[in-house]
Design a protein around this motif. Structure first.
Motif, PDB file in Angstrom:
ATOM      1  N   ALA A  14     -38.279  -8.111  52.907  1.00  0.00           N
ATOM      2  CA  ALA A  14     -36.981  -8.066  52.446  1.00  0.00           C
ATOM      3  C   ALA A  14     -36.597  -6.544  52.297  1.00  0.00           C
ATOM      4  N   CYS A  15     -37.640  -5.842  51.673  1.00  0.00           N
ATOM      5  CA  CYS A  15     -37.372  -4.447  51.215  1.00  0.00           C
ATOM      6  C   CYS A  15     -37.713  -3.264  52.276  1.00  0.00           C
ATOM      7  N   ALA A  16     -38.322  -3.826  53.514  1.00  0.00           N
ATOM      8  CA  ALA A  16     -38.736  -2.963  54.595  1.00  0.00           C
ATOM      9  C   ALA A  16     -37.590  -1.769  54.752  1.00  0.00           C
ATOM     10  N   GLY A  17     -36.663  -2.123  54.838  1.00  0.00           N
ATOM     11  CA  GLY A  17     -35.331  -1.039  55.013  1.00  0.00           C
ATOM     12  C   GLY A  17     -35.495  -0.101  54.036  1.00  0.00           C
ATOM     13  N   GLU A  18     -35.482  -0.322  52.776  1.00  0.00           N
ATOM     14  CA  GLU A  18     -35.468   0.744  51.799  1.00  0.00           C
ATOM     15  C   GLU A  18     -36.881   1.455  51.749  1.00  0.00           C
ATOM     16  N   LEU A  19     -37.859   0.664  51.797  1.00  0.00           N
ATOM     17  CA  LEU A  19     -39.119   1.170  51.921  1.00  0.00           C
ATOM     18  C   LEU A  19     -39.183   2.051  53.012  1.00  0.00           C
ATOM     19  N   ALA A  20     -38.593   1.991  54.059  1.00  0.00           N
ATOM     20  CA  ALA A  20     -38.566   2.953  55.399  1.00  0.00           C
ATOM     21  C   ALA A  20     -37.654   4.195  54.989  1.00  0.00           C
ATOM     22  N   ASP A  21     -36.675   3.980  54.262  1.00  0.00           N
ATOM     23  CA  ASP A  21     -35.846   5.112  53.804  1.00  0.00           C
ATOM     24  C   ASP A  21     -36.799   6.091  52.925  1.00  0.00           C
ATOM     25  N   LEU A  22     -37.482   5.481  52.065  1.00  0.00           N
ATOM     26  CA  LEU A  22     -38.245   6.315  51.199  1.00  0.00           C
ATOM     27  C   LEU A  22     -39.164   7.061  51.949  1.00  0.00           C
ATOM     28  N   LEU A  23     -39.779   6.377  52.775  1.00  0.00           N
ATOM     29  CA  LEU A  23     -41.157   6.967  53.623  1.00  0.00           C
ATOM     30  C   LEU A  23     -40.569   8.190  54.650  1.00  0.00           C
ATOM     31  N   THR A  24     -39.443   7.610  55.164  1.00  0.00           N
ATOM     32  CA  THR A  24     -38.536   8.787  56.122  1.00  0.00           C
ATOM     33  C   THR A  24     -38.218  10.080  55.122  1.00  0.00           C
ATOM     34  N   ASP A  25     -37.746   9.860  53.849  1.00  0.00           N
ATOM     35  CA  ASP A  25     -37.367  10.982  53.040  1.00  0.00           C
ATOM     36  C   ASP A  25     -38.655  11.849  52.803  1.00  0.00           C
ATOM     37  N   ALA A  26     -39.706  11.038  52.246  1.00  0.00           N
ATOM     38  CA  ALA A  26     -41.051  11.831  51.821  1.00  0.00           C
ATOM     39  C   ALA A  26     -41.409  12.625  53.173  1.00  0.00           C
ATOM     40  N   VAL A  27     -41.484  12.097  54.506  1.00  0.00           N
ATOM     41  CA  VAL A  27     -41.902  12.870  55.725  1.00  0.00           C
ATOM     42  C   VAL A  27     -41.030  13.980  55.725  1.00  0.00           C
ATOM     43  N   TRP A  47     -43.518  -0.280  60.256  1.00  0.00           N
ATOM     44  CA  TRP A  47     -44.855   0.065  59.464  1.00  0.00           C
ATOM     45  C   TRP A  47     -45.034  -0.821  58.378  1.00  0.00           C
ATOM     46  N   TRP A  48     -43.693  -0.738  57.560  1.00  0.00           N
ATOM     47  CA  TRP A  48     -43.692  -1.555  56.345  1.00  0.00           C
ATOM     48  C   TRP A  48     -43.769  -2.951  56.623  1.00  0.00           C
ATOM     49  N   GLU A  50     -45.481  -4.459  58.834  1.00  0.00           N
ATOM     50  CA  GLU A  50     -46.836  -4.733  59.109  1.00  0.00           C
ATOM     51  C   GLU A  50     -47.786  -4.629  57.753  1.00  0.00           C
ATOM     52  N   ARG A  51     -47.209  -4.195  56.751  1.00  0.00           N
ATOM     53  CA  ARG A  51     -47.929  -4.111  55.410  1.00  0.00           C
ATOM     54  C   ARG A  51     -48.022  -5.666  54.737  1.00  0.00           C
ATOM     55  N   ALA A  52     -47.053  -6.460  55.176  1.00  0.00           N
ATOM     56  CA  ALA A  52     -46.705  -7.817  54.580  1.00  0.00           C
ATOM     57  C   ALA A  52     -47.961  -8.758  54.777  1.00  0.00           C
ATOM     58  N   ALA A  53     -48.654  -8.574  55.858  1.00  0.00           N
ATOM     59  CA  ALA A  53     -49.854  -9.405  56.061  1.00  0.00           C
ATOM     60  C   ALA A  53     -50.906  -9.173  55.234  1.00  0.00           C
ATOM     61  N   ALA A  54     -51.021  -7.681  54.905  1.00  0.00           N
ATOM     62  CA  ALA A  54     -52.184  -7.459  54.003  1.00  0.00           C
ATOM     63  C   ALA A  54     -51.963  -7.607  52.543  1.00  0.00           C
ATOM     64  N   VAL A  55     -50.628  -7.702  52.403  1.00  0.00           N
ATOM     65  CA  VAL A  55     -50.046  -8.209  50.891  1.00  0.00           C
ATOM     66  C   VAL A  55     -50.302  -9.519  50.782  1.00  0.00           C
ATOM     67  N   SER A  56     -50.105 -10.295  51.813  1.00  0.00           N
ATOM     68  CA  SER A  56     -50.164 -11.717  51.978  1.00  0.00           C
ATOM     69  C   SER A  56     -51.725 -12.125  51.772  1.00  0.00           C
ATOM     70  N   ALA A  57     -52.426 -11.537  52.437  1.00  0.00           N
ATOM     71  CA  ALA A  57     -53.696 -11.754  52.150  1.00  0.00           C
ATOM     72  C   ALA A  57     -54.652 -11.265  51.116  1.00  0.00           C
ATOM     73  N   LEU A  60     -53.790  -5.862  49.837  1.00  0.00           N
ATOM     74  CA  LEU A  60     -52.847  -4.712  49.673  1.00  0.00           C
ATOM     75  C   LEU A  60     -52.033  -5.339  48.512  1.00  0.00           C
ATOM     76  N   ALA A  61     -51.857  -4.407  47.428  1.00  0.00           N
ATOM     77  CA  ALA A  61     -50.796  -4.648  46.592  1.00  0.00           C
ATOM     78  C   ALA A  61     -49.650  -3.632  46.472  1.00  0.00           C
ATOM     79  N   VAL A  62     -48.607  -3.637  46.175  1.00  0.00           N
ATOM     80  CA  VAL A  62     -47.428  -2.819  46.628  1.00  0.00           C
ATOM     81  C   VAL A  62     -46.517  -3.143  45.366  1.00  0.00           C
ATOM     82  N   TRP A  63     -46.065  -2.001  44.671  1.00  0.00           N
ATOM     83  CA  TRP A  63     -45.180  -1.822  43.732  1.00  0.00           C
ATOM     84  C   TRP A  63     -44.044  -0.913  43.938  1.00  0.00           C
ATOM     85  N   VAL A  64     -42.837  -1.306  43.500  1.00  0.00           N
ATOM     86  CA  VAL A  64     -41.749  -0.290  43.783  1.00  0.00           C
ATOM     87  C   VAL A  64     -41.105  -0.010  42.474  1.00  0.00           C
ATOM     88  N   ALA A  65     -40.495   1.051  42.269  1.00  0.00           N
ATOM     89  CA  ALA A  65     -39.848   1.654  41.246  1.00  0.00           C
ATOM     90  C   ALA A  65     -38.330   1.749  41.532  1.00  0.00           C
TER      91      ALA A  65
END
Length: 186
Positions: A14-27, A47-48, A50-57, A60-65
């Motif tokens: 659900a947050c993949a778009g916002e996370l992508a914006d953060l990633l593109t800003d960092a790059v 890319w984000w 694709e991370r959902a499967a690792a979180v589900s398994a 990977l743990a992901v936090w957002v601020a």
């Protein structure tokens, strides 16, 4: 006020778009987080996602601020899948939007990930970061130990090869590996 929350797999999607914006800003800001510039937003979203499967398994743990208006930063813990390494995790993708830097967001995310690692039975954390980057001062001030640097390890967003510094931090009480159980999503 910045609020930090752990995301489950559906929230990562659900947050993949916002996370992508953060990633593109960092790059765009020159952060060496594994991508070359210019980073296409669609590729960052994928890319984000694709991370959902690792979180589900539970790998990977992901936090957002967040502040009241938007996502300001993220951090992850990557957990090894081998029985002899369940005591450790890798701190990954600590990113703070350029507009949110200097406000303690990075430190809050780092502290959150460290505390969660302890709660999950992790006693050793490790990470790599671009040598001489601003992130190094954060890790040193948070008690991380520098192991050393590897020359020409990763390309910066510009494509220029740069050195990477490896850090570790012991957290929590050391327990025998034989007492470690597979991680759950709890």
């Amino acid at each position: 006020m910045t609020a930090v929350a752990r995301l489950d797999a559906s929230e990562v999607l659900a947050c993949a778009g916002e996370l992508a914006d953060l990633l593109t800003d960092a790059v765009l800001g020159g952060a060496s987080v594994g991508f070359l510039a210019p980073l296409d937003r669609a590729a960052a979203v994928a890319w984000w996602e694709e991370r959902a499967a690792a979180v589900s398994a539970g790998r990977l743990a992901v936090w957002v601020a967040r502040d009241a208006d938007r996502l300001l930063g993220t951090v992850g813990l990557a957990f090894p899948d081998k029985p002899n390494s369940r005591h450790r995790a890798e701190l990954v993708k600590l990113m703070v939007h350029r507009d949110g830097r200097g406000q303690g967001v990075g430190r809050t995310l780092l502290t959150t990930a460290e505390a969660a690692a302890v709660r999950s039975g992790v006693t050793l954390l490790h990470l790599d970061t671009e040598t001489d980057s601003p992130a190094e001062s954060l890790y040193r001030s948070a008690g991380w130990t520098r192991i050393g640097a590897i020359p020409d390890y990763a390309a910066a967003p510009s494509g220029e090869l740069r050195a990477t510094t490896i850090y570790y931090k012991q957290v929590g009480a050391v327990v025998p590996a034989s007492s470690l159980r597979p991680r759950s999503q709890a």
